[in-house]
Design an enzyme around this catalytic site. Sequence first.
Site, PDB file in Angstrom:
ATOM      1  N   ARG A  75      34.549  41.064  28.926  1.00 36.98           N
ATOM      2  CA  ARG A  75      36.009  40.954  28.988  1.00 36.98           C
ATOM      3  C   ARG A  75      36.357  39.867  30.006  1.00 36.98           C
ATOM      4  NH1 ARG A  75      39.883  44.124  32.622  1.00 36.98           N
ATOM      5  NH2 ARG A  75      41.918  43.700  31.702  1.00 36.98           N
ATOM      6  N   HIS A 119      46.113  37.966  33.258  1.00 39.13           N
ATOM      7  CA  HIS A 119      45.549  38.683  34.407  1.00 39.13           C
ATOM      8  C   HIS A 119      46.105  38.005  35.666  1.00 39.13           C
ATOM      9  CE1 HIS A 119      42.013  41.408  35.677  1.00 39.13           C
ATOM     10  NE2 HIS A 119      42.633  41.050  36.792  1.00 39.13           N
ATOM     11  N   GLU A 164      46.980  45.375  33.855  1.00 39.86           N
ATOM     12  CA  GLU A 164      47.623  46.087  34.962  1.00 39.86           C
ATOM     13  C   GLU A 164      49.029  45.572  35.277  1.00 39.86           C
ATOM     14  OE1 GLU A 164      44.956  46.042  38.304  1.00 39.86           O
ATOM     15  OE2 GLU A 164      43.345  47.026  37.228  1.00 39.86           O
ATOM     16  N   ASN A 292      41.963  51.124  33.464  1.00 40.31           N
ATOM     17  CA  ASN A 292      41.211  50.743  34.668  1.00 40.31           C
ATOM     18  C   ASN A 292      41.325  51.883  35.673  1.00 40.31           C
ATOM     19  OD1 ASN A 292      40.934  48.302  33.372  1.00 40.31           O
ATOM     20  ND2 ASN A 292      42.220  47.135  34.800  1.00 40.31           N
ATOM     21  N   TYR A 294      39.768  53.422  39.471  1.00 39.25           N
ATOM     22  CA  TYR A 294      38.937  53.250  40.663  1.00 39.25           C
ATOM     23  C   TYR A 294      38.937  54.484  41.576  1.00 39.25           C
ATOM     24  CZ  TYR A 294      38.523  48.365  39.385  1.00 39.25           C
ATOM     25  OH  TYR A 294      38.218  47.206  38.704  1.00 39.25           O
ATOM     26  N   GLU A 358      37.947  48.604  33.148  1.00 41.92           N
ATOM     27  CA  GLU A 358      37.450  48.320  34.493  1.00 41.92           C
ATOM     28  C   GLU A 358      37.110  49.619  35.200  1.00 41.92           C
ATOM     29  OE1 GLU A 358      39.952  46.006  37.142  1.00 41.92           O
ATOM     30  OE2 GLU A 358      40.485  44.643  35.514  1.00 41.92           O
TER      31      GLU A 358
HETATM   32  O1  IFM Z   1      39.735  42.737  41.175  1.00 40.61           O
HETATM   33  C1  IFM Z   1      40.664  43.625  40.628  1.00 40.61           C
HETATM   34  C2  IFM Z   1      41.029  43.220  39.225  1.00 40.61           C
HETATM   35  O2  IFM Z   1      41.508  41.920  39.164  1.00 40.61           O
HETATM   36  C3  IFM Z   1      42.084  44.144  38.670  1.00 40.61           C
HETATM   37  N1  IFM Z   1      41.706  45.518  38.821  1.00 40.61           N
HETATM   38  C4  IFM Z   1      41.213  45.960  40.086  1.00 40.61           C
HETATM   39  C5  IFM Z   1      40.117  45.033  40.584  1.00 40.61           C
HETATM   40  C6  IFM Z   1      39.585  45.505  41.950  1.00 40.61           C
HETATM   41  O3  IFM Z   1      40.625  45.506  42.884  1.00 40.61           O
END
Ligand code: IFM
Length: 453
Positions: A75, A119, A164, A292, A294, A358
């Site tokens: 991606r 992005h 995002e 995405n 985290y 992500e």
């Molecule tokens: O690096 C970023 C990415 O560009 C978008 N999502 C989160 C990642 C980590 O912060």
Amino acid sequence: MIQFPEGFVWGAATAAYQIEGGARDGGRGPSIWDTFSRTPGKVFAGHTGDVACDHYHRYADDVALMAELGLRAYRFSVSWPRIRPDGTGPANPAGLDFYDRLVDELRGRGIEPIVTLYHWDLPQALEDRGGWTSRETAEQFASYAGAVHARLGDRVDIWTTLNEPWCAAFLGYASGIHAPGRQDPAAAFAAAHHLMLGHGLAAQALRAAGARTIGLTLNPDSVFPADPDSQADVAAARVVDGVKNRLFFDPVLRGKYPADVLEHVSRFTDTAFLRDGDEQVIGEPIDLLGVNYYAPTYVRAQAGAPGDPAYPGTEDIAFVPPTGPVTAMGWQIEPAGLTALLERIGRDYPGVPIIITENGAAFDDRPAPDGRVADPERISYLDGHLRAAHAAIARGVDLRGYLVWSFLDNFEWAEGYRKRFGIVYTDYDTQRRTIKDSGRWFREVIRRNGLAE
Ligand code: IFM
């Protein structure tokens, strides 16, 4: 073995400004990140994306490295200012040529290209005319999407419009920690709407041009009340969920902004930007939802708490600091948050297949004297999150793939190059790449289509 479904998509992700460099090559115009990173105090140590990982010149070697890692999909994002240096007008052939070569290289190695059209690198010329607060930007985005599809559509099947949009709108226009660095909640809500409108218009343009799989990548929070038995904490979590999640999910997947969120927004703006028919455009059906993830978010109702400027209207809400292990970003490591998030999406917004576009972690990686980069914490993070993703599949979530963030260490926005997310180490002095232990581990996961029990 923890086995993933047959055909599960395994890959890695990057973004144009974070890796390409070649900032002035091939007629590329300036983006808001060029401007922002040159503004003193905005990015760690004044780092910029001018050179980044020099992927613009090294893309063929990078694709060879992807093949060595066994990636099945990659991606990447297209840089709008490479295609339209001034944001509008005819496409710049040299800009398109770069992605043409990249896609051919990927296809030649049997790697599926997954294109993200935005992005965060908005052409500066469009920001000068209002950026995402202006409706024109949404219209221009759809036109640019069509130009990219016209060149790559014969070899690219999977298209994601935005990455995002919450970050683009609220970090860019409310907290200002990202480009363009504005701090105006009303502007942020207008930006959020125009980003979503841009998504809908681009999805329509791509569909009309024959694109097969059209999606959007969101970064929803797994929001939890600090005390699930406290009515006030549950209400606080609902407010945060509105601004972070439902503001985006609902118009895309239900064709309507939620009433409580619109009421929240109306504290800041008269919402004149929302016109008849917009929600219908935004609700254009999609084929794939990119998620995405985290870290989870915990909130508590707390009188007098300042709230978080990136979530306008969260005064009297405390964002609870992480407990337990964290990554180098200070983000709480909690794989169960991913299972909960995926199950929630499957339950509240059924019918759309999901792909994790992500997931990954920054740690302070350092090569050993023999050059090896041992990153056991990243392996443990990825392992935990893959198990969490698998648990969601076992509970019925239609999850089709997993893309690790990131293929290689890169420009981490306001953090510059000091945060490393890659499964490949980048030496920024020499541009030498070294596969980290996590890269070798991930190759094995892909090979087995699963994890050892
Ligand atoms: O690096 C970023 C990415 O560009 C978008 N999502 C989160 C990642 C980590 O912060």
